[in-house]
Design an enzyme around this catalytic site. Sequence first.
Site, PDB file in Angstrom:
ATOM      1  N   ILE A 149       4.391 -15.051  30.018  1.00 43.56           N
ATOM      2  CA  ILE A 149       4.529 -15.786  30.914  1.00 43.56           C
ATOM      3  C   ILE A 149       5.380 -16.080  31.601  1.00 43.56           C
ATOM      4  CG2 ILE A 149       2.926 -17.708  32.121  1.00 43.56           C
ATOM      5  CD1 ILE A 149       1.889 -14.694  31.503  1.00 43.56           C
ATOM      6  N   TYR A 150       6.323 -17.660  30.582  1.00 39.30           N
ATOM      7  CA  TYR A 150       7.753 -18.203  30.599  1.00 39.30           C
ATOM      8  C   TYR A 150       8.574 -17.865  31.161  1.00 39.30           C
ATOM      9  CZ  TYR A 150      11.876 -20.983  30.056  1.00 39.30           C
ATOM     10  OH  TYR A 150      12.926 -21.944  29.986  1.00 39.30           O
TER      11      TYR A 150
END
Length: 282
Positions: A149-150
């Site tokens: 996600i990051y």
Amino acid sequence: MSSKNQELVVVTGTSSGIGFATAKRLAEEGYHVLAGVRRQEDADKISQKNIEAVIVDLTNVDTLKELAKRVKDDPYHRPLRAVVNNAGIAINAPLEMVPLDELRRQIEVSVIGQVAVIQALAPALLASGGRVVNIGSLGGKISMPGFGIYSAAKFAMEAINDSLRREMASSGLKVIMITPGGVSTRMSEQGITTAERLAKLMTPEQHQRHDRLFAAVKAQAEAWASHGISPEKVATVILRAIQDRKPKTRYVVGRDSVLLTRLVRFLPDRVLDRMLRSQMNL
């Protein structure tokens, strides 16, 4: 006044870590720093000589309008030398189970918010021949298990950075990417807290598949928090990016970042997969 005292620099996300170290370093050099924070209590803590705290929420367009107005209406008519796009969050969890609202929040803050800052300050930057300095990450070059996600946000910022640089080349606006490796900041600690919160949302089957991964993500974040490069080292490179007469398009900071950004270009996917999983003891 020196020429530096007659220039403004906007830095977002200055309550701690890279943002605070950068604001402090630039202020020591004589720039007047408009230091973006989300809360008044943080503003009260960081205000000092040449550092003027301003409330900036990347998801609130009104605060960005106020920031642009503050720059435009500067009482000393100081030009905007640069904006350092540093604010962001880190949401780390297996892609199978991360709530979609958390994914949206990561993109909203760490991608859309960055573009919103650039758009708000573009008129002032174009008028002064200024610079956009985007703070990327090794996560924008290589996506580790549990950090997807990051990394999605950081990969997106790589694309935005490159497009903006090419779009603005004839307008005199310089666009620069800073790519640190693991940095000892509070974001690593916040990432651990977020991962622990999200781990509680898993089903028994997901726990069976991913408990080991969550432990690895936590261990990796703890290693960065304890042994990562200092925010001050990154701040020194950011200062160079702002001051160099002919700045590079990107600056890589930290041995891990230098090594892995090179390896990812040459290693086959399967080899890289094994290397990263082995590094995280998966």
